[in-house]
Enzyme design. Structure first.
Site, PDB file in Angstrom:
ATOM      1  N   TYR A 197       9.401   9.694  -4.223  1.00 39.58           N
ATOM      2  CA  TYR A 197       8.684  10.086  -3.008  1.00 39.58           C
ATOM      3  C   TYR A 197       9.364   9.474  -1.781  1.00 39.58           C
ATOM      4  O   TYR A 197       8.788   8.652  -1.050  1.00 39.58           O
ATOM      5  CB  TYR A 197       7.216   9.654  -3.066  1.00 39.58           C
ATOM      6  CG  TYR A 197       6.462  10.260  -4.218  1.00 39.58           C
ATOM      7  CD1 TYR A 197       5.965  11.554  -4.140  1.00 39.58           C
ATOM      8  CD2 TYR A 197       6.259   9.546  -5.404  1.00 39.58           C
ATOM      9  CE1 TYR A 197       5.276  12.124  -5.202  1.00 39.58           C
ATOM     10  CE2 TYR A 197       5.579  10.100  -6.462  1.00 39.58           C
ATOM     11  CZ  TYR A 197       5.083  11.394  -6.359  1.00 39.58           C
ATOM     12  OH  TYR A 197       4.415  11.951  -7.415  1.00 39.58           O
ATOM     13  N   GLU A 242       0.822  -1.209   0.000  1.00 42.40           N
ATOM     14  CA  GLU A 242       0.000   0.000   0.000  1.00 42.40           C
ATOM     15  C   GLU A 242       0.859   1.264   0.000  1.00 42.40           C
ATOM     16  O   GLU A 242       0.542   2.234  -0.687  1.00 42.40           O
ATOM     17  CB  GLU A 242      -0.944  -0.005   1.206  1.00 42.40           C
ATOM     18  CG  GLU A 242      -2.043  -1.050   1.140  1.00 42.40           C
ATOM     19  CD  GLU A 242      -2.969  -0.863  -0.054  1.00 42.40           C
ATOM     20  OE1 GLU A 242      -3.088   0.277  -0.553  1.00 42.40           O
ATOM     21  OE2 GLU A 242      -3.565  -1.859  -0.494  1.00 42.40           O
ATOM     22  N   TYR A 258      -7.241   5.772   4.439  1.00 43.16           N
ATOM     23  CA  TYR A 258      -7.272   4.771   3.383  1.00 43.16           C
ATOM     24  C   TYR A 258      -6.381   3.572   3.728  1.00 43.16           C
ATOM     25  O   TYR A 258      -6.808   2.421   3.641  1.00 43.16           O
ATOM     26  CB  TYR A 258      -6.826   5.351   2.029  1.00 43.16           C
ATOM     27  CG  TYR A 258      -6.468   4.250   1.070  1.00 43.16           C
ATOM     28  CD1 TYR A 258      -7.472   3.540   0.422  1.00 43.16           C
ATOM     29  CD2 TYR A 258      -5.145   3.855   0.873  1.00 43.16           C
ATOM     30  CE1 TYR A 258      -7.165   2.469  -0.402  1.00 43.16           C
ATOM     31  CE2 TYR A 258      -4.827   2.794   0.055  1.00 43.16           C
ATOM     32  CZ  TYR A 258      -5.840   2.105  -0.591  1.00 43.16           C
ATOM     33  OH  TYR A 258      -5.524   1.038  -1.385  1.00 43.16           O
ATOM     34  N   CYS A 307     -19.788  -1.800 -20.216  1.00 41.04           N
ATOM     35  CA  CYS A 307     -19.619  -1.674 -18.766  1.00 41.04           C
ATOM     36  C   CYS A 307     -20.858  -2.198 -18.048  1.00 41.04           C
ATOM     37  O   CYS A 307     -21.986  -1.856 -18.420  1.00 41.04           O
ATOM     38  CB  CYS A 307     -19.382  -0.207 -18.395  1.00 41.04           C
ATOM     39  SG  CYS A 307     -19.408   0.106 -16.606  1.00 41.04           S
ATOM     40  N   ASP A 313      -9.542   5.395  -2.350  1.00 41.79           N
ATOM     41  CA  ASP A 313      -8.399   5.956  -3.067  1.00 41.79           C
ATOM     42  C   ASP A 313      -8.906   6.645  -4.323  1.00 41.79           C
ATOM     43  O   ASP A 313     -10.121   6.784  -4.529  1.00 41.79           O
ATOM     44  CB  ASP A 313      -7.357   4.872  -3.378  1.00 41.79           C
ATOM     45  CG  ASP A 313      -7.829   3.881  -4.437  1.00 41.79           C
ATOM     46  OD1 ASP A 313      -9.031   3.912  -4.811  1.00 41.79           O
ATOM     47  OD2 ASP A 313      -7.004   3.079  -4.903  1.00 41.79           O
ATOM     48  N   CYS A 350     -17.007   2.583 -21.330  1.00 38.08           N
ATOM     49  CA  CYS A 350     -18.458   2.576 -21.084  1.00 38.08           C
ATOM     50  C   CYS A 350     -19.163   1.516 -21.927  1.00 38.08           C
ATOM     51  O   CYS A 350     -20.191   0.974 -21.516  1.00 38.08           O
ATOM     52  CB  CYS A 350     -19.040   3.955 -21.365  1.00 38.08           C
ATOM     53  SG  CYS A 350     -18.497   5.229 -20.194  1.00 38.08           S
TER      54      CYS A 350
END
Length: 254
Positions: A112, A67, A150, A230, A168, A227
């Site tokens: 990061y 995570e 989260y 979907c 998220d 779409c």
């Protein structure tokens, strides 16, 4: 009648039938829509869910590593580093005893670099306070620097199989498009958290949350959602989704 007499008169009696009843709060989303979403999502996940290494373990430490690595980093970049990291630091104890500089070097090139520092800090605190085992309590997890709502939900859901909500970027996009579809999604944060929790089928938090993330990552994508075909189009308030990011809002779902 003198004013003094009126002042001491008993109030008129009120019958039970004359009291205006407050309307009950309507559940959101409505039961039928909620069930359709749950069933369609889980069916889609059974066919199209991704095969990811951290889905083959329930070790809280392994879930935590995945995570933290996945924060703002693509899955294909994380997978090899996830294996390498756990080979070097197979437990919270081994991570806690490693020099931070070494941990940051192994982390490269994910970027990061505050993330490996925080992961190392979590390992040290877990060893010191919990004997090297991550707790499953929501508040205890949030007390760690580097674990937000989260990540706490992900650990509880994926490591401890609890029906804990997650939210998220992918989950926000899916829930916003299907159930809200108006205004700025950022202003619906509280509502989206409530929705993420309300939608979880009892006892299916693990599969449901994994399905939500996969659906947002591979089907209901940010710029070009698939779409066509979907499973959510009959209930989605954003269908049809245009290439400009606007939608023809549905007045009612079918």
């Amino acid at each position: 009648m003198p004013p003094q007499a009126r002042r001491f008169m008993a109030p008129p009696s009120i019958s039970a039938t004359s009291i205006t009843r407050l309307p009950r709060r309507t559940p959101w989303p409505a039961g039928p829509v909620k069930r359709r979403f749950q069933q369609r999502l889980l069916k889609w996940y059974a066919s199209y869910g991704r095969d990811l290494p951290w889905r083959k373990t329930s070790d809280p430490y392994h879930i935590l590593v995945s995570e933290v690595m996945l924060q703002q980093t693509q899955v294909d970049r994380v997978i090899p580093k996830y294996h390498q990291f756990l080979d070097r630091y197979p437990s919270l104890e081994t991570l806690a005893t490693a020099p931070v500089k070494e941990v940051k070097k192994l982390w490269y090139p994910l970027g990061y670099n505050i993330r490996p520092e925080r992961l190392h800090s979590i390992a040290c605190e877990t060893v010191e306070r919990y004997g090297g085992k991550l707790p499953n309590d929501h508040d205890q997890l949030l007390a760690f620097k580097g674990i937000g709502r989260y990540t706490a939900g992900a650990i509880r859901s994926f490591a401890f199989n609890e029906d804990a909500p997650i939210l998220d970027t992918n989950v926000v996009r899916v829930l916003y498009r299907v159930f809200i579809a108006k205004g700025d999604p950022k202003k619906h944060r509280v509502k989206l958290w409530r929705l993420a929790e309300a939608l979880i089928p009892r006892g299916r938090g693990y599969d449901f949350n994994q399905a939500l993330m996969d659906f947002g990552a591979t089907c209901c994508t940010a710029r070009t959602p698939l779409c066509h075909g979907c499973p959510m189009t009959p209930i989605c308030k954003s269908f049809p989704f245009t290439t400009r990011g606007k939608s023809g809002w549905r007045k009612s779902s079918r």
